[in-house]
Scaffold this active site. Structure first.
Site, PDB file in Angstrom:
ATOM      1  CG  LEU A 131      16.097  -7.118 -11.768  1.00 20.67           C
ATOM      2  CD1 LEU A 131      16.991  -7.303 -12.992  1.00 20.67           C
ATOM      3  CD2 LEU A 131      16.045  -5.633 -11.371  1.00 20.67           C
ATOM      4  CB  SER A 132      14.057 -10.115  -7.547  1.00 21.86           C
ATOM      5  OG  SER A 132      14.209  -8.743  -7.276  1.00 21.86           O
ATOM      6  N   GLY A 137      18.805 -10.658  -5.202  1.00 24.31           N
ATOM      7  CA  GLY A 137      17.866  -9.573  -4.976  1.00 24.31           C
ATOM      8  C   GLY A 137      18.534  -8.252  -5.301  1.00 24.31           C
ATOM      9  NE  ARG A 273     -11.776   8.030  21.669  1.00 31.95           N
ATOM     10  CZ  ARG A 273     -12.524   7.156  22.309  1.00 31.95           C
ATOM     11  NH1 ARG A 273     -13.822   7.042  22.016  1.00 31.95           N
ATOM     12  NH2 ARG A 273     -12.007   6.363  23.238  1.00 31.95           N
ATOM     13  CD  GLU A 368      10.442  -1.042  -8.255  1.00 28.45           C
ATOM     14  OE1 GLU A 368      11.597  -1.170  -8.699  1.00 28.45           O
ATOM     15  OE2 GLU A 368       9.429  -1.201  -8.943  1.00 28.45           O
TER      16      GLU A 368
END
Length: 385
Positions: A131-132, A137, A273, A368
């Site tokens: 897609l991109s 973008g 710890r 996404e």
């Protein structure tokens, strides 16, 4: 620590148990070495996806008649979370593969579904979602990759960027311009990996998710039979946006799993710890930090489960998917950052996975749809736009 769940039925419980067994046996023992090797240029660990496919985990939300698992999206996303808690790159790859199958499953004709879905859902193939583009973008409508009709085929030319599985996938779900009518001029195609003219760029050198190889996909007069156009000409934008709603939930679930692992690491370290004669977990300031981390993980999980239940009920869920993606990925970034802080200097070394979690979390706020885009989607729904 087991991830807390609200499973819908006994089958879901059995499925999650299976996923945890695979994660403990196949994923966790390999993740650190494989990610380090991939950063040096090693190949995609394709055998892991073969294992997941053989277990039926790459096709869970799709129809059983075509080889899917016929599972609710709520169940599928919890599987993605479990995988993400063990190996984030593989969880992202699982989500991406599901995304590539969605256009055919949701918009394909009965003939296309019968022809294409069995192979897509077999567990033996892997898909990529194209897609991109370098200059398109978030602004999908500005894409320039073009598909021109030529008899019974289309000829594709252009470049897609930031494509997971590029060069490794068996098929490429691709969006291209078939007219100059802005966003209404896009169409969707399923391009086989062996199509002449299809090639790939050099893999990107990324901060993390090294076992999720990403590169450009180059189309140079690639001929695609017209039978592989999904939906009508000009329907590509609607298909892409619909697919992204579901894909965002996959990323939200994977990010939640990553955050859960960071929380588990931080709590275990804080209890073990010892400083000034007592575990550092007994210090209220640090305990409150861990409480905030746990709350963030819980909120992330709740947000994606709610959106998934809306989807399963066939109710609108676009705003809720954007919310889940925003909440879960911001939580992943916060929780992994805080995990490094809890471990102190140890968290900044590769001796512990905290630094890997931190690097992997960042991109979840970007792909996404960036989290700024998610805010745009949410605001438009809230304001009635």
């Amino acid at each position: 620590m087991p991830v807390s769940r609200l499973m819908p039925d006994e089958l879901g419980d059995d499925l999650i148990t299976l996923v945890r067994q695979i994660a403990d046996k196949e994923l966790r023992p390999r993740v650190d070495e494989a990610e380090a090797a991939a950063a040096r240029g090693a190949e995609l660990p394709r055998d892991i996806f073969t294992t997941l496919g053989a277990a039926g985990l790459l096709s869970l939300p799709y129809a059983e008649e075509f080889g899917g698992g016929a599972q609710p999206y709520e169940t599928y996303l919890q599987v993605v979370e479990e995988i993400g808690s063990a190996w984030m790159s593989v969880a992202v790859g699982t989500s991406v593969h599901s995304l590539t199958c969605y256009p055919v499953a949701a918009y394909g004709s009965p003939e296309q579904q019968a022809e294409l879905l069995p192979a897509m859902l077999s567990g033996e193939t892997l898909g990529a979602y194209c897609l991109s583009e370098p200059l398109a973008g978030s602004d999908i409508a500005s894409m320039t990759t073009r598909a021109v009709g030529d008899g019974t085929a289309y000829v594709l030319n252009g470049t897609k960027s930031w494509i997971s599985h590029a060069g490794h996938a068996d098929f490429y779900t691709t969006f291209a311009r078939t007219s100059d009518d802005g966003g209404r001029g896009l169409s969707c195609f399923v391009v086989p990996a062996d199509a002449p003219g299809l090639s790939f760029g050099t893999p990107e050198r990324k901060m993390g998710l090294h076992c999720d190889p990403v590169s450009e996909v180059l189309f140079d007069n690639v001929r695609v039979d017209a039978s592989r156009r999904i939906g009508a000409e000009g329907q590509g934008m609607a298909i892409a946006l619909s697919a992204l709603d579901s894909g965002r939930l996959g990323i939200a679930a994977a990010a939640t799993g990553l955050a859960q692992s960071a929380l588990d690491l931080a709590t275990s370290y804080a209890k073990d710890r010892v400083q000034f004669g007592r575990p550092i977990a007994s210090n209220q300031g640090l305990a409150f930090l861990i409480a905030d981390m746990a709350a963030a993980v819980g909120a992330a999980r709740a947000s994606y489960l709610y959106a998934a239940r809306l989807r399963d009920a066939r109710r609108p869920f676009s705003a809720e998917a954007a919310t889940a993606k925003l909440v879960a990925t911001d939580a992943a970034m916060k929780v992994t950052t805080d995990a490094v802080q809890v471990l102190g200097g140890a968290g900044y070394t590769a001796d512990f996975p905290a630094e890997r979690y931190f690097r992997e979390a960042k991109v979840t706020q970007i792909f996404e749809g960036t989290n700024q885009i998610q805010r745009l989607v949410i605001s438009r729904h809230a304001l009635g736009g």
